[in-house]
Design an enzyme around this catalytic site. Structure first.
Site, PDB file in Angstrom:
ATOM      1  CG  ASP A 457    -109.211  53.340   3.950  1.00 36.76           C
ATOM      2  OD1 ASP A 457    -108.889  52.236   3.482  1.00 36.76           O
ATOM      3  OD2 ASP A 457    -108.617  53.886   4.905  1.00 36.76           O
ATOM      4  CG  ASP A 525    -101.874  51.855   5.594  1.00 32.63           C
ATOM      5  OD1 ASP A 525    -102.174  52.784   4.828  1.00 32.63           O
ATOM      6  OD2 ASP A 525    -102.714  51.232   6.265  1.00 32.63           O
TER       7      ASP A 525
HETATM    8  C1  DGJ Z   1    -106.024  52.886   6.120  1.00 31.37           C
HETATM    9  C2  DGJ Z   1    -105.351  53.725   5.075  1.00 31.37           C
HETATM   10  O1  DGJ Z   1    -104.542  52.946   4.263  1.00 31.37           O
HETATM   11  C3  DGJ Z   1    -104.562  54.824   5.769  1.00 31.37           C
HETATM   12  O2  DGJ Z   1    -103.852  55.573   4.815  1.00 31.37           O
HETATM   13  C4  DGJ Z   1    -105.505  55.678   6.560  1.00 31.37           C
HETATM   14  O3  DGJ Z   1    -106.392  56.318   5.688  1.00 31.37           O
HETATM   15  C5  DGJ Z   1    -106.264  54.827   7.563  1.00 31.37           C
HETATM   16  N1  DGJ Z   1    -106.889  53.699   6.925  1.00 31.37           N
HETATM   17  C6  DGJ Z   1    -107.305  55.638   8.264  1.00 31.37           C
HETATM   18  O4  DGJ Z   1    -108.095  54.889   9.098  1.00 31.37           O
END
Ligand code: DGJ
Length: 689
Positions: A457, A525
């Site tokens: 990430d 997300d």
């Molecule tokens: C952003 C990601 O897109 C989410 O799926 C998740 O992993 C969060 N970060 C966690 O902080």
């Protein structure tokens, strides 16, 4: 049949011809020693190409030439320069001298140098026998002796400039977006202007994705000429389209970096840009996308042929509240549903109980995992699933042991605030001590738990992107990205079984640079099925379904509050690499039973979805392999016209046994009766008899 060589050259006219299965591309080194663009489109022979006139530009005292293979500054050129340099004595621009070329199989290198200054430049072209995608990039060389002092300032160094016939460069297709609303497709008339698509954020970004399609305004999903370009880069970037009123070719120049960022090429040094690839198609946007999907599978992805597993990810269920008992309970339910890989998301390490602390301290949180992650990993493996873990290696929270020890490791500038976003700062991956540290802890972590899968990430844009003690601070904009690539490449080499999902706060770094070293992408997300339809539609313009992670989550959706039937949430997520992201502890027995059936259905259609050709239909998406067809449909009940089938064959519906003629499926469509509910959808499986 006579074999056509992929690259050929006519010495008398100094014309080069690149040949792909269905297209040709031609350029010519003119009498002025400048490489001029000649042709990009339908197939031509070398004789045809050699006889083409060069584009001479408009001759007036306010002239602006165009149609060069790489626009530069210098002479009567007033368009966007792809290459912009300043020499040590303050002079600018380039006057080319053609040094020669090499043709090696399917690669062409055209070597140029400045007539006076020690600047060398090679234009690289590469074609493949199974794709109409042409890969272009550039190498810059400082030809001065390595012990010299005179650097060359590089203000812009794009990978390539693509020319489209002026009459065709009328409409642009691209995506716009934001966090939780990425890859929204837009088709707009190209203005008579310079249109810049860019990211200044250090990642390719949520707001625009580094590709462009150009057409004459007459293409659609099934037909019409489309010229498309995709940049393989994961940091800041810039693509500039120029539509000129004078009839000059429509030009698209693109590469890494953004306006205002410069760096120095040192004597003896060379710099290779990322690839800015292009594809011409006569089959409309659908064929253009399928061309990119096939190219990415054949030439970009590290493991294209491996089925992507059904993932369970705990993020939406638990947030940062990651505990041994909670994860075990989810794992048990996920395994019962048929999940093949269990991913523990953010919150398993250091003092990470919310977004304020812990990034950088990559050891299991002692109070929540007193015996490390081993007991959880054993449970997950004991349930027959693989084990995956979330990491965010490029980041640190000021409230972390790492930052307290190494405050100078983050991007920063003297006398400037360190802007925190999501309470975090960016580690400078241009520094080799930082990338060495990152590789070491990742290597140790992956080895300790035999981790199968990392979700990598990256949750904030660059600010105060400086490196006060660094050799050439602004290089970090691209060296950071190269540092990320190097750590991932090294990690994969050290752990060949490791698979990686790219992520940047959802789809903030979905690009060919990451796809060359990851297996799939977390594209948003936003897991709301209704929103996902649009996001997935935009992603599919370039990127193949097997790379598109998509989860079925809870209803109401935690991000949008919208409700949708479980079946619908699964159906929409089945259009890519299916995952489950809901809080399974709250799903009823009936929901769990239905989910189990839906996961089984997905496993059945997975080879077609992940490895078949994709057709975007009206409120539906279709996948096709040689003898199987899968349709995921939503929206109104109706006859849904399918695509790409053989009209003379019979197709049997695998669920009902109903038989359909290919010809009628193509013309009258598939009779669909979608359930009468909010969020109707269906998955139809056909087999060719
Ligand atoms: C952003 C990601 O897109 C989410 O799926 C998740 O992993 C969060 N970060 C966690 O902080």
């Amino acid at each position: 049949m006579q074999q056509v060589s992929p690259v050929s050259f006519d010495a008398s006219s100094r014309t080069f011809l690149l040949t792909t299965p269905a297209t040709s591309y031609a350029l010519r080194v003119g009498a002025d020693d400048v490489p001029h663009h000649l042709h990009w489109g339908a197939p031509l022979t070398l004789d045809h190409a050699s006889a083409l006139p060069s584009y001479d530009g408009v001759v007036s005292s306010f002239a602006s030439t165009g149609g060069e293979e790489l626009g530069v500054e210098g002479g009567a050129r007033f368009g966007v320069p792809s290459l912009l340099v300043r020499y040590a004595d303050g002079a600018r621009g380039v006057e080319w001298h053609y040094e020669g070329h090499e043709i090696e199989g399917s690669e062409l290198r055209v070597r140029l140098r400045d007539r006076h200054y020690p600047l060398g430049c090679t234009l690289h072209y590469a074609v493949h026998e199974d794709s109409d995608v042409i890969e272009r990039s550039l190498t810059l060389r400082h030809l001065g002796a390595a012990d010299g002092d005179d650097t060359i300032e590089v203000l812009r160094c794009d990978a390539a400039a693509w020319s489209v016939p002026a009459a065709s460069g009328v409409r642009l297709s691209h995506t716009v977006g934001q966090w939780s609303g990425e890859t929204q497709l837009r088709r707009t008339e190209a203005p008579y202007a310079e249109t810049v698509f860019t990211s200044r954020r250090g990642v390719s970004g949520h707001f625009a994705n580094p590709w462009l399609m150009v057409d004459a305004g007459d293409a659609d999903e099934t037909g019409g000429e489309v010229w498309s370009m995709v940049l393989a880069w994961s940091g800041s970037w810039r693509i500039t389209a120029q539509r000129d009123f004078t009839g000059a070719p429509f030009t698209v120049t693109g590469g890494a970096g953004h306006d205002g960022i410069g760096w120095r090429l040192r004597p003896g040094e060379s710099h290779r840009t990322p690839v800015f690839a292009g594809q011409y198609s006569r089959g409309g946007f659908g064929a253009t996308s399928r061309g990119w999907h096939a190219y990415i599978a054949a030439h970009v992805l590290p493991r294209p042929d491996e089925p992507r597993p059904v993932v369970y990810n705990s993020w939406e269920a638990t947030g940062w509240n990651v505990t041994l008992a909670g994860q075990r309970a989810l794992a048990e339910r996920a395994a019962e549903l048929g999940a093949e890989l269990f991913v523990v998301d953010d919150g398993w390490f250091g003092a990470r109980t919310d977004e304020r602390a812990g990034l950088g301290d990559w050891h299991p949180a002692p109070e929540r995992f007193p015996d490390g992650l081993g007991p959880l990993v054993d449970t997950i493996r004991g349930l027959g699933m693989r084990f995956g873990l979330w990491v965010e290696p490029e980041m640190t929270n000021p409230d972390s042991d790492l930052y307290r020890e190494h405050p100078d490791w983050v991007l920063h500038m003297p006398h400037r605030r360190r802007t925190e976003l999501r309470h975090q700062l960016v580690l400078n991956f241009a520094r080799t001590d930082v990338t060495e540290w990152a590789f070491k802890w990742l290597d140790r972590l992956v080895a300790t738990y035999a981790i199968d899968f990392l979700k990598w990430d990256m949750n904030r844009a660059f600010t105060e992107a400086g490196w006060p003690a660094g050799p050439d601070a602004e290089r970090l904009w691209s060296d950071h990205t190269r540092g990320v690539y190097a750590v991932i490449d090294r990690l994969r080499a050290a752990h060949p079984h490791l698979r990686i999902e790219g992520c940047a706060g959802g789809g903030g770094r979905a690009d060919l640079g990451m796809l060359a070293r990851t297996d799939q992408t977390w594209i948003s997300d936003n897991t709301d099925a209704a929103d996902r339809i649009g996001i997935q539609h935009g992603y599919s313009q370039i990127y193949p379904a097997r790379t598109m992670s998509a989860w079925a989550t809870d209803s109401p959706n935690p991000y949008t509050g919208r409700t949708a039937p479980l079946r619908h949430r699964f159906h929409i997520a089945m259009a890519g690499a299916l995952g489950i992201g809901g809080d399974l502890s709250r799903w009823s027995d009936a929901e769990l039973a239905e989910a189990r059936e839906l996961v089984a259905l997905y496993k059945e259609i997975r080879p077609v979805v992940q490895f078949g050709e994709q057709y975007r239909l009206d409120d539906a998406v279709q996948y096709r392999t040689d003898d199987r067809v899968v349709v995921i449909a939503w929206g109104r009940s109706r006859g849904l016209r399918l695509a790409g089938l053989s009209p003379t064959d019979i197709y049997t519906d695998e669920a009902t046994g109903a038989e359909h003629h290919g010809a009628t499926l193509l013309t009258h469509g598939l009779p669909l009766r979608l359930p009468k509910e909010d969020g109707p959808s269906a998955v139809v499986r056909l087999r060719r008899r």
